[in-house]
Design a protein around this motif. Structure first.
Motif, PDB file in Angstrom:
ATOM      1  N   LYS A 113      33.476  38.165  15.252  1.00  0.00           N
ATOM      2  CA  LYS A 113      34.079  38.791  16.381  1.00  0.00           C
ATOM      3  C   LYS A 113      35.164  37.766  17.159  1.00  0.00           C
ATOM      4  CE  LYS A 113      29.068  40.041  17.615  1.00  0.00           C
ATOM      5  NZ  LYS A 113      28.106  39.726  18.401  1.00  0.00           N
ATOM      6  N   GLU A 114      35.964  38.466  17.902  1.00  0.00           N
ATOM      7  CA  GLU A 114      37.079  37.789  18.585  1.00  0.00           C
ATOM      8  C   GLU A 114      36.525  37.909  19.966  1.00  0.00           C
ATOM      9  OE1 GLU A 114      41.866  37.727  19.073  1.00  0.00           O
ATOM     10  OE2 GLU A 114      40.997  38.938  17.750  1.00  0.00           O
ATOM     11  N   TRP A 115      36.750  36.734  20.576  1.00  0.00           N
ATOM     12  CA  TRP A 115      36.697  36.611  22.148  1.00  0.00           C
ATOM     13  C   TRP A 115      37.867  36.077  22.647  1.00  0.00           C
ATOM     14  CZ3 TRP A 115      31.996  37.155  25.069  1.00  0.00           C
ATOM     15  CH2 TRP A 115      30.875  37.407  24.316  1.00  0.00           C
ATOM     16  N   GLY A 116      37.866  36.516  24.246  1.00  0.00           N
ATOM     17  CA  GLY A 116      39.240  35.743  25.002  1.00  0.00           C
ATOM     18  C   GLY A 116      38.415  35.292  26.207  1.00  0.00           C
ATOM     19  N   ILE A 117      39.213  34.741  26.722  1.00  0.00           N
ATOM     20  CA  ILE A 117      38.783  34.009  28.074  1.00  0.00           C
ATOM     21  C   ILE A 117      39.904  34.219  29.179  1.00  0.00           C
ATOM     22  CG2 ILE A 117      38.616  31.781  29.266  1.00  0.00           C
ATOM     23  CD1 ILE A 117      37.313  30.529  26.816  1.00  0.00           C
ATOM     24  N   LYS A 118      39.520  34.768  30.284  1.00  0.00           N
ATOM     25  CA  LYS A 118      40.420  34.893  31.383  1.00  0.00           C
ATOM     26  C   LYS A 118      40.437  33.787  32.367  1.00  0.00           C
ATOM     27  CE  LYS A 118      43.055  36.996  34.332  1.00  0.00           C
ATOM     28  NZ  LYS A 118      44.775  37.073  33.961  1.00  0.00           N
ATOM     29  N   ASN A 119      41.152  32.965  32.454  1.00  0.00           N
ATOM     30  CA  ASN A 119      41.017  31.710  33.217  1.00  0.00           C
ATOM     31  C   ASN A 119      41.880  31.836  34.540  1.00  0.00           C
ATOM     32  OD1 ASN A 119      41.605  28.795  34.400  1.00  0.00           O
ATOM     33  ND2 ASN A 119      40.423  28.386  32.321  1.00  0.00           N
ATOM     34  N   MET A 120      41.205  31.781  35.761  1.00  0.00           N
ATOM     35  CA  MET A 120      41.844  31.854  37.013  1.00  0.00           C
ATOM     36  C   MET A 120      42.294  30.589  37.723  1.00  0.00           C
ATOM     37  SD  MET A 120      41.464  35.049  37.001  1.00  0.00           S
ATOM     38  CE  MET A 120      41.863  35.749  38.773  1.00  0.00           C
ATOM     39  N   SER A 121      42.219  29.485  36.899  1.00  0.00           N
ATOM     40  CA  SER A 121      42.749  28.073  37.343  1.00  0.00           C
ATOM     41  C   SER A 121      44.083  28.265  37.941  1.00  0.00           C
ATOM     42  CB  SER A 121      42.391  27.251  36.140  1.00  0.00           C
ATOM     43  OG  SER A 121      43.002  25.911  36.459  1.00  0.00           O
ATOM     44  N   ASN A 122      44.447  27.409  38.881  1.00  0.00           N
ATOM     45  CA  ASN A 122      45.886  27.137  39.276  1.00  0.00           C
ATOM     46  C   ASN A 122      46.478  26.316  38.519  1.00  0.00           C
ATOM     47  OD1 ASN A 122      45.538  29.051  41.482  1.00  0.00           O
ATOM     48  ND2 ASN A 122      44.492  27.283  42.759  1.00  0.00           N
ATOM     49  N   ASN A 123      45.787  25.522  37.456  1.00  0.00           N
ATOM     50  CA  ASN A 123      46.304  24.478  36.372  1.00  0.00           C
ATOM     51  C   ASN A 123      47.343  25.294  35.436  1.00  0.00           C
ATOM     52  OD1 ASN A 123      47.067  22.709  34.520  1.00  0.00           O
ATOM     53  ND2 ASN A 123      45.001  21.785  34.359  1.00  0.00           N
ATOM     54  N   SER A 124      48.507  25.200  35.453  1.00  0.00           N
ATOM     55  CA  SER A 124      49.450  25.722  34.744  1.00  0.00           C
ATOM     56  C   SER A 124      49.253  25.734  32.956  1.00  0.00           C
ATOM     57  CB  SER A 124      50.859  25.204  34.890  1.00  0.00           C
ATOM     58  OG  SER A 124      51.202  23.932  34.702  1.00  0.00           O
ATOM     59  N   ASN A 125      48.257  24.614  32.686  1.00  0.00           N
ATOM     60  CA  ASN A 125      48.262  24.273  31.303  1.00  0.00           C
ATOM     61  C   ASN A 125      47.238  25.190  30.972  1.00  0.00           C
ATOM     62  OD1 ASN A 125      50.245  22.151  30.991  1.00  0.00           O
ATOM     63  ND2 ASN A 125      48.566  20.758  31.823  1.00  0.00           N
ATOM     64  N   THR A 126      46.242  25.710  31.584  1.00  0.00           N
ATOM     65  CA  THR A 126      44.998  26.506  31.424  1.00  0.00           C
ATOM     66  C   THR A 126      45.049  27.830  31.914  1.00  0.00           C
ATOM     67  OG1 THR A 126      43.916  25.539  33.038  1.00  0.00           O
ATOM     68  CG2 THR A 126      43.573  24.734  30.782  1.00  0.00           C
ATOM     69  N   LYS A 127      45.670  28.018  33.023  1.00  0.00           N
ATOM     70  CA  LYS A 127      45.984  29.394  33.589  1.00  0.00           C
ATOM     71  C   LYS A 127      46.319  30.454  32.614  1.00  0.00           C
ATOM     72  CE  LYS A 127      47.786  31.698  37.770  1.00  0.00           C
ATOM     73  NZ  LYS A 127      48.665  31.748  38.795  1.00  0.00           N
ATOM     74  N   GLY A 128      45.674  31.579  32.634  1.00  0.00           N
ATOM     75  CA  GLY A 128      45.951  32.799  31.957  1.00  0.00           C
ATOM     76  C   GLY A 128      44.627  33.047  31.060  1.00  0.00           C
ATOM     77  N   GLY A 129      45.083  32.519  29.539  1.00  0.00           N
ATOM     78  CA  GLY A 129      43.867  32.995  28.748  1.00  0.00           C
ATOM     79  C   GLY A 129      43.759  32.232  27.541  1.00  0.00           C
ATOM     80  N   HIS A 130      42.754  32.410  26.696  1.00  0.00           N
ATOM     81  CA  HIS A 130      42.536  31.704  25.478  1.00  0.00           C
ATOM     82  C   HIS A 130      41.708  32.449  24.453  1.00  0.00           C
ATOM     83  CE1 HIS A 130      42.554  28.268  22.856  1.00  0.00           C
ATOM     84  NE2 HIS A 130      41.161  28.194  22.647  1.00  0.00           N
ATOM     85  N   SER A 131      41.909  32.051  23.162  1.00  0.00           N
ATOM     86  CA  SER A 131      41.043  33.331  22.259  1.00  0.00           C
ATOM     87  C   SER A 131      40.314  32.101  21.329  1.00  0.00           C
ATOM     88  CB  SER A 131      42.116  33.853  21.334  1.00  0.00           C
ATOM     89  OG  SER A 131      42.750  34.667  22.117  1.00  0.00           O
ATOM     90  N   PHE A 132      39.013  32.869  21.088  1.00  0.00           N
ATOM     91  CA  PHE A 132      38.227  32.049  19.925  1.00  0.00           C
ATOM     92  C   PHE A 132      37.494  33.193  19.332  1.00  0.00           C
ATOM     93  CE2 PHE A 132      35.625  32.502  23.834  1.00  0.00           C
ATOM     94  CZ  PHE A 132      34.362  33.019  23.524  1.00  0.00           C
TER      95      PHE A 132
END
Length: 250
Positions: A113-132
């Motif tokens: 399976k493929e997952w994503g993460i919606k990150n609501m942080s204000n940190n520009s290094n992690t804001k947005g998303g990621h996949s695993f």
């Protein structure tokens, strides 16, 4: 703006049962995976006489991919073109790695399976998303969560068996301690970055479903004169788009 609109259109809440029962392999069959994956698979597993169990196959694929992909900008290409560009050192982000990992799992008889993460942080290094990804290990008789881009598994404090995505989500909601560990000696593990992506209260995992690799390859190859957002918009309009399924109450 187009990204936010697309995200809204393809996102929905789903039951835990629906998320548990989904498998990428149900939509994507081995015979529909492009030839380049089979060719490079012979590089990952050069000795056909060696028998690998599921855990060993998962690690071999993930380590080979991470160590042979230099990385760079996101590609947004068909799976064959994306893999070729990644091998040429022309780019590849976490979502590109996750997608090609899916196809290598299919041809090696691993449920994935493929997952994503919606990150609501204000940190520009992690804001947005990621996949695993998540892969079913027949020997362990469970789904295990794996981050190919970061080369890590996740664990609780009572077991050395990797967590599934839903187990990780549950432990996080219960404010239980979650550990992660690298399986790749050649990859540097940025602990603060990983914690900011996964373990903060403003990150929300979702399962990516309804992704037909053959369909997306067809549209991305034949309509590559359009911007990627337009191609995805067409797939949404005709009901062939992937879906982002958030576990209920998340």
């Amino acid at each position: 703006m187009l990204y936010k609109i697309r995200f809204r259109l393809v996102s929905k809440n789903s039951s835990i049962a629906a998320i548990e029962n989904f498998c990428y392999n149900d939509i994507n069959k081995k015979e529909n995976i492009p030839n380049i994956f089979f060719e490079l698979n012979n590089t990952i597993f050069p000795n056909k006489a060696i028998e690998f169990n599921d855990s060993e196959k998962i690690n071999e694929i993930a380590i080979w991919l991470r160590n042979n992909v230099k990385g760079g900008p996101g590609l947004g290409k068909s799976s064959a073109t994306a893999l070729q560009k990644m091998m040429n050192g022309e780019g590849g982000v976490c979502s590109d790695l996750s997608q090609v990992f899916n196809n290598f799992c299919v041809i090696n008889d691993l449920k994935v399976k493929e997952w994503g993460i919606k990150n609501m942080s204000n940190n520009s290094n992690t804001k947005g998303g990621h996949s695993f990804n998540e892969v079913y290990d027949k020997e362990l008789q469970k789904w295990i969560m794996i981050d190919v881009a970061k080369s890590i598994y996740f664990y609780d404090n009572t077991s050395k068996i990797p967590l599934s995505a839903l187990e990780m989500i549950h432990l996080k909601k219960e404010n239980k301690e979650i550990f992660f560990q690298s399986y790749n000696t050649q990859n540097h593990m940025d602990e603060n970055n990983i914690s900011d992506i996964y373990l903060t209260s403003n990150s929300f995992p979702f399962l990516i479903t309804n992704y037909c690799n053959k369909t997306y390859d067809l549209f991305l190859e034949n309509l590559d004169f359009f911007p990627e957002s337009i191609i995805h918009g067409i797939l949404i309009l005709i009901g062939k788009s992937y879906v982002f399924e958030f576990p209920k109450n998340d």
